[in-house]
Design a protein around this motif. Structure first.
Motif, PDB file in Angstrom:
ATOM      1  N   GLY A 127      27.023 -88.716 -73.111  1.00  0.00           N
ATOM      2  CA  GLY A 127      27.961 -87.280 -71.988  1.00  0.00           C
ATOM      3  C   GLY A 127      29.069 -86.884 -73.279  1.00  0.00           C
ATOM      4  O   GLY A 127      28.736 -86.829 -74.670  1.00  0.00           O
ATOM      5  N   HIS A 128      29.924 -85.845 -72.985  1.00  0.00           N
ATOM      6  CA  HIS A 128      30.785 -85.733 -73.516  1.00  0.00           C
ATOM      7  C   HIS A 128      32.101 -84.697 -72.711  1.00  0.00           C
ATOM      8  O   HIS A 128      31.396 -84.212 -71.810  1.00  0.00           O
ATOM      9  N   GLY A 129      33.483 -84.314 -73.797  1.00  0.00           N
ATOM     10  CA  GLY A 129      33.919 -84.174 -72.273  1.00  0.00           C
ATOM     11  C   GLY A 129      34.400 -84.796 -71.224  1.00  0.00           C
ATOM     12  O   GLY A 129      34.650 -85.998 -71.883  1.00  0.00           O
ATOM     13  N   VAL A 136      22.699 -76.813 -62.614  1.00  0.00           N
ATOM     14  CA  VAL A 136      21.727 -77.432 -64.684  1.00  0.00           C
ATOM     15  C   VAL A 136      22.213 -78.538 -65.038  1.00  0.00           C
ATOM     16  O   VAL A 136      22.423 -79.564 -64.638  1.00  0.00           O
ATOM     17  N   LEU A 137      20.836 -78.972 -65.796  1.00  0.00           N
ATOM     18  CA  LEU A 137      20.049 -79.712 -65.945  1.00  0.00           C
ATOM     19  C   LEU A 137      20.876 -80.091 -67.578  1.00  0.00           C
ATOM     20  O   LEU A 137      20.831 -79.061 -68.293  1.00  0.00           O
ATOM     21  N   ALA A 138      21.530 -81.364 -68.322  1.00  0.00           N
ATOM     22  CA  ALA A 138      21.505 -81.332 -69.359  1.00  0.00           C
ATOM     23  C   ALA A 138      21.241 -82.219 -70.596  1.00  0.00           C
ATOM     24  O   ALA A 138      20.918 -83.323 -69.909  1.00  0.00           O
ATOM     25  N   LEU A 147      25.273 -77.383 -75.622  1.00  0.00           N
ATOM     26  CA  LEU A 147      24.918 -78.399 -74.612  1.00  0.00           C
ATOM     27  C   LEU A 147      26.362 -79.302 -74.776  1.00  0.00           C
ATOM     28  O   LEU A 147      27.437 -79.247 -73.694  1.00  0.00           O
ATOM     29  N   ARG A 148      26.869 -79.411 -75.935  1.00  0.00           N
ATOM     30  CA  ARG A 148      28.464 -79.126 -75.934  1.00  0.00           C
ATOM     31  C   ARG A 148      30.036 -78.416 -75.888  1.00  0.00           C
ATOM     32  O   ARG A 148      30.419 -79.186 -75.248  1.00  0.00           O
TER      33      ARG A 148
END
Length: 414
Positions: free
Chosen positions: A353-355, A315-317, A52-53
Motif C-alpha cells: 500500500g501507500h498513503g 477500482v482495483l489496486a 498507482l502511487r
C-alpha cells in the motif's frame, strides 16, 4: 490529454492463476485499464507504478462503500464474491476521521518498536516449525501448509489472543472470503460462518479478557461513546486475521519459489552480496503477495495518467502489475534481482500500500518473512522444489497472488 479507456474491458479470471502475462498485456494498453469484475460489473484497474502511487494517495479517492455506484443502483447481487471487501466495517472501508479513529485503536500494536519486540517469539516459533519439518523425513513436504501458514497465523493469533481451536476454521474461512470464483451460496455461507466464529471468539474474550489486542478492542467497544461499535469490532477482527496472515503466507511462499528458481540469487545472499531483507523487498516487487486489491472509488470523475475514471467506479489496486512496470523499474523489471538498485524516490514497491491506508502490519510482515527465509535456508541449504514450477497449482482468485501448495524436498540439514 484526457482519454476514456478504449476497447472492451479485460475480464479478470475469477479462478485466479498467475497474473503476470495478463498484467503485461494490460500495461501495454496504458497505466489504467477497464476490467470486468464477476457478475459483469464494470471496474478499473490501476497498473502502472507511478499512476498507482498517485491514485493511492489522491485526496478525491475514497474507500467508503457509499461511493460504490453499482451497489447503490442495485446491480450487485447478494453473494457477490467481492462484496465483503466493500462492505466490511473497518479501517479498510473508512475515510477521514472514521479511518483515523479505527486505525488508532490498533496502530500501537504494530509500531516498528513493538514489532521488533516480537522478534524473539517469531524466531522461537520459526525454529519450532523447522524442527517439525526436519522430523517429517526425506520425502516431499508442503512448505506452504506446514511452515509459511502456521508462522504468521500463530503470531497474529497470539497478538489477538485467539484460542487454538479457532485457528484452522479462521484460515479456511479467510481463504473463502478472499476467493473470487466461488458460487454465491458458498460466499454467503462462508460469511455467515466467519461472522459466527468471530462473534463466539469475541464473546469468550469478553467473559475472560487478557493482555491481548482483542481484549483491548472489546474494552474500547464497552467504554461507550463513539470509539468502536460492535460491527466495527467484528470487522476489525476479520481484517486483522485475514490480512495478518494471508499476505505474509503468500510473501514467504513466493520468496521461496523465487529463490528456488534463481539459485544464483540465493548464492549471492549466502555470500553476503545481498541481505535477506533485500530478498523480501524484491519479492514484494517481483511477485507481490496481493495482485488486485479491492476497492477504491473516485468521488468525482478523475483523470489518472491521462485516463478518465468515472466517479463511483470500483477500482482495483494492481500491485502485481505495478511491481513489474518497466517504466518504473527499468527494462529488466521482469527479472528477479535481489541487488536491484533503489529508485530515486526510495519507493521500491507498492505491494503493502501507500498513503493513509498503508498496511498497518507491514513491519510485522517484513519481520516474519525475513526471519523465516533466513532460518529456513540456513537449516536446509539444499531445499528445492519437489515439482516443476509450472506444476504448482495457482492461487484461487485474483486478489491474492501465490500458489495453493508448495511441495519441496528439504535435503540434508546444515
Amino acid at each position: 490529454m484526457e482519454t476514456s479507456p478504449a476497447g472492451p474491458p479485460h475480464r479478470l479470471n475469477p479462478a485466479g492463476g498467475c497474473p503476470h502475462a495478463d498484467n503485461a498485456r494490460l500495461r501495454a494498453l496504458g497505466a489504467v485499464a477497464p476490467v470486468e469484475l464477476p457478475g459483469g460489473i464494470e471496474g478499473m484497474a490501476v497498473l502502472g507504478h507511478d499512476a498507482l502511487r498517485e491514485f493511492l494517495q489522491h485526496p478525491e479517492v475514497a474507500k467508503d462503500v457509499r461511493h460504490f455506484k453499482a451497489l447503490h443502483e442495485g446491480r450487485i447481487e447478494p453473494g457477490w464474491p467481492l462484496l465483503t471487501f466493500a462492505t466490511v466495517r473497518g479501517m479498510t472501508t473508512a475515510d477521514g476521521d472514521d479511518h483515523r479513529r479505527l486505525r488508532s485503536l490498533v496502530s500501537r500494536a504494530f509500531t516498528p518498536r513493538r514489532v521488533e519486540g516480537l522478534r524473539p517469539r517469531v524466531e522461537e516459533l520459526t525454529d519450532t516449525l523447522l524442527d517439525g519439518l526436519a522430523a517429517a523425513g526425506d520425502g516431499a513436504v508442503d512448505l506452504r501448509r506446514h511452515f509459511a501458514l502456521p508462522l504468521p497465523m500463530g503470531v497474529i493469533c497470539e497478538l489477538l489472543g485467539v484460542e487454538e481451536r479457532f485457528r484452522d476454521p479462521l484460515h479456511r474461512l479467510s481463504n473463502l472470503v478472499v476467493a473470487t470464483g466461488i458460487e454465491p451460496e458458498a460466499v454467503l455461507a462462508a460469511n455467515r460462518e466467519l461472522l459466527a466464529v468471530l462473534g463466539e471468539m469475541a464473546a469468550r474474550k469478553a467473559e475472560r479478557p487478557g493482555d491481548d489486542l482483542t481484549s483491548a478492542l472489546i474494552a474500547a467497544r464497552d467504554e461507550g461513546g463513539d470509539r468502536l461499535g460492535q460491527e466495527e469490532l467484528i470487522g476489525t477482527l476479520m481484517l486483522l486475521i485475514v490480512a495478518g496472515h494471508e499476505t505474509t503466507l503468500n510473501l514467504i511462499t513466493n520468496a521461496v519459489r523465487a529463490l528456488c528458481g534463481h539459485r544464483d540469487q540465493l548464492d549471492l545472499v549466502r555470500a553476503g552480496g545481498a541481505s535477506w531483507t533485500d530478498v523480501v523487498e524484491e519479492t514484494l516487487r517481483w511477485d507481490s503477495p496481493v495482485s488486485y486489491f479491492p476497492f477504491r472509488y473516485p468521488v468525482r470523475d478523475l483523470t489518472v495518467d491521462g485516463t478518465t475514471i468515472p466517479a463511483g467506479t470500483p477500482v482495483l489496486a494492481g500491485y502485481s502489475a505495478a511491481g513489474r512496470d518497466k517504466k518504473a523499474h527499468g527494462p529488466d523489471a521482469d527479472r528477479f534481482d535481489v541487488r536491484r538498485p533503489a529508485r530515486a524516490d526510495a519507493v521500491r514497491s507498492l505491494s503493502l500500500g501507500h498513503g493513509t491506508h498503508y498496511c498497518l502490519g507491514a513491519p510485522l510482515a517484513r519481520l516474519e518473512a525475513t526471519v523465516a527465509l533466513e532460518r529456513l535456508f540456513t537449516r536446509f541449504p539444499d531445499l528445492e522444489l519437489a515439482v516443476p514450477e509450472t506444476d504448482l497449482p495457482a492461487h484461487a482468485g485474483f486478489v491474492g497472488n501465490s500458489v495453493r501448495e508448495l511441495p519441496v524436498r528439504l535435503g540434508p540439514r546444515a
